[in-house]
Design a protein around this motif. Structure first.
Motif, PDB file in Angstrom:
ATOM      1  N   GLU A 123      -0.110 -13.239 -17.281  1.00 37.52           N
ATOM      2  CA  GLU A 123       1.319 -13.552 -17.328  1.00 37.52           C
ATOM      3  C   GLU A 123       1.657 -14.671 -18.306  1.00 37.52           C
ATOM      4  N   GLY A 124       0.683 -15.545 -18.550  1.00 40.16           N
ATOM      5  CA  GLY A 124       0.929 -16.703 -19.393  1.00 40.16           C
ATOM      6  C   GLY A 124       0.273 -16.573 -20.754  1.00 40.16           C
ATOM      7  N   ALA A 125       0.022 -17.727 -21.379  1.00 40.35           N
ATOM      8  CA  ALA A 125      -0.626 -17.737 -22.690  1.00 40.35           C
ATOM      9  C   ALA A 125      -1.321 -19.072 -22.878  1.00 40.35           C
ATOM     10  N   THR A 126      -2.482 -19.033 -23.516  1.00 43.07           N
ATOM     11  CA  THR A 126      -3.224 -20.242 -23.860  1.00 43.07           C
ATOM     12  C   THR A 126      -3.807 -20.068 -25.251  1.00 43.07           C
ATOM     13  N   THR A 127      -3.464 -20.965 -26.161  1.00 47.91           N
ATOM     14  CA  THR A 127      -3.991 -20.884 -27.515  1.00 47.91           C
ATOM     15  C   THR A 127      -4.511 -22.255 -27.947  1.00 47.91           C
ATOM     16  N   TYR A 128      -5.289 -22.246 -29.025  1.00 43.76           N
ATOM     17  CA  TYR A 128      -5.895 -23.465 -29.546  1.00 43.76           C
ATOM     18  C   TYR A 128      -5.506 -23.613 -31.006  1.00 43.76           C
ATOM     19  N   LEU A 129      -5.096 -24.817 -31.376  1.00 47.11           N
ATOM     20  CA  LEU A 129      -4.699 -25.114 -32.744  1.00 47.11           C
ATOM     21  C   LEU A 129      -5.624 -26.192 -33.303  1.00 47.11           C
ATOM     22  N   ASP A 130      -6.283 -25.874 -34.414  1.00 49.96           N
ATOM     23  CA  ASP A 130      -7.170 -26.821 -35.086  1.00 49.96           C
ATOM     24  C   ASP A 130      -6.319 -27.701 -35.999  1.00 49.96           C
ATOM     25  N   ALA A 131      -5.947 -28.889 -35.504  1.00 50.43           N
ATOM     26  CA  ALA A 131      -5.043 -29.766 -36.251  1.00 50.43           C
ATOM     27  C   ALA A 131      -5.278 -31.211 -35.821  1.00 50.43           C
ATOM     28  N   ASP A 132      -4.795 -32.134 -36.647  1.00 52.60           N
ATOM     29  CA  ASP A 132      -5.004 -33.565 -36.461  1.00 52.60           C
ATOM     30  C   ASP A 132      -3.720 -34.204 -35.951  1.00 52.60           C
ATOM     31  N   VAL A 133      -3.824 -35.067 -34.943  1.00 47.98           N
ATOM     32  CA  VAL A 133      -2.648 -35.722 -34.382  1.00 47.98           C
ATOM     33  C   VAL A 133      -1.917 -36.560 -35.431  1.00 47.98           C
ATOM     34  N   HIS A 134      -2.621 -36.976 -36.482  1.00 50.23           N
ATOM     35  CA  HIS A 134      -1.967 -37.740 -37.544  1.00 50.23           C
ATOM     36  C   HIS A 134      -1.021 -36.880 -38.375  1.00 50.23           C
ATOM     37  N   GLN A 135      -1.015 -35.578 -38.153  1.00 48.19           N
ATOM     38  CA  GLN A 135      -0.175 -34.657 -38.923  1.00 48.19           C
ATOM     39  C   GLN A 135       0.736 -33.862 -37.989  1.00 48.19           C
ATOM     40  N   PRO A 136       1.736 -34.517 -37.416  1.00 48.20           N
ATOM     41  CA  PRO A 136       2.596 -33.843 -36.434  1.00 48.20           C
ATOM     42  C   PRO A 136       3.330 -32.633 -36.982  1.00 48.20           C
TER      43      PRO A 136
END
Length: 267
Positions: A123-136
């Protein structure tokens, strides 16, 4: 983990925060160098394991409150760390299976494991993003279509802003993330401090910054409150994360730890 399990881009000769944190939580996704540094930090600051466990317990309580009591169905988790039991999506989807979660991290070990372990309810969704918190901006560009930024989102920043060494930049990151989400959204934050009995952690942090990655900084109450400018703080406000809406269980009964925890609502 052994060197035979080494994901591409991962170094096993330098301690890395996500793996050391995993070690303190009793996990196995770490290398000898992580355990060595983790043990050294523990010898210098014996309560660090309690801090790690209290931070994880805070995540569970905060996500439970947001999902069960406040109706939040979208979560943006920055600085995911290595997957462990009762991660954000597991807590949220156990209560509301339709919950949607985007995890963000830029550690190659986290990336390698997240794609295997971060599953979702149908019913839901879960994804992963390869990114740096310094780049909002990069993060915000990658969260859709999993998240609808026109609807309230809980932005999770547990133990991540302490890796943004410049406080002005940390304030800018929080501001940009919260500007991008609508009224009724939330910021969930934990951050190490030398207050709340954490003064003994100063030497351990210096050791960490000399022997591990990434570098870390502690902040006091006044600086953390400044990061929360414009948000309405949910009771009990900015407190030790172990004292934020505690439950009468052994896990939550560790007493005060030198890690602030807070949840703020965007009006």
């Amino acid at each position: 983990m052994t060197d035979q399990d080494l994901p591409e881009g991962v170094r096993s000769d330098v301690a890395q925060n996500a793996r050391v944190w995993n070690y303190w939580l009793g996990g196995t996704d770490n290398y000898p160098v992580d355990r060595t540094v983790g043990d050294q930090i523990t010898s210098m600051y014996p309560s660090i394991g309690e801090v790690a466990r209290a931070d994880r317990a805070f995540l569970g309580r905060a996500v439970t409150h947001l999902t069960r009591d406040l109706g939040v169905r979208q979560f943006l988790d920055l600085g995911t760390g290595l997957p462990t039991a009762d991660h954000t999506h597991q807590v949220a989807q156990r209560i509301a299976p339709e919950s949607r979660v985007v995890y963000v991290d830029n550690d190659p070990t986290v990336l390698a494991l997240a794609r295997v372990l971060l599953t979702s309810t149908p019913e839901g969704a879960t994804t992963y993003l390869d990114a740096d918190v310094h780049q909002p901006e990069q993060i915000l560009a990658g969260v859709e279509p999993t998240l609808d930024l026109g609807k309230p989102v809980a932005v999770m920043m547990l133990g991540i802003l302490n890796f943004v060494m410049d406080t002005v930049e940390a304030h800018s990151i929080v501001g940009r993330m919260m500007d991008a989400v609508p009224s009724g959204s939330y910021l969930v934050l934990t951050h190490p401090t030398l207050e709340l009995g954490g003064g003994g952690n100063a030497e351990a942090m210096r050791f960490w910054n000399e022997h591990a990655s990434p570098r870390i900084v502690a902040r006091g109450r006044a600086k953390i409150l400044a990061l929360l400018s414009g948000l309405e703080l949910l009771p009990p406000g900015l407190v030790s994360c172990s004292r934020w809406r505690p439950e009468p269980t052994a896990e939550d009964g560790v007493g005060e730890v030198a890690q602030f925890g807070v949840v703020g609502r965007k009006p």
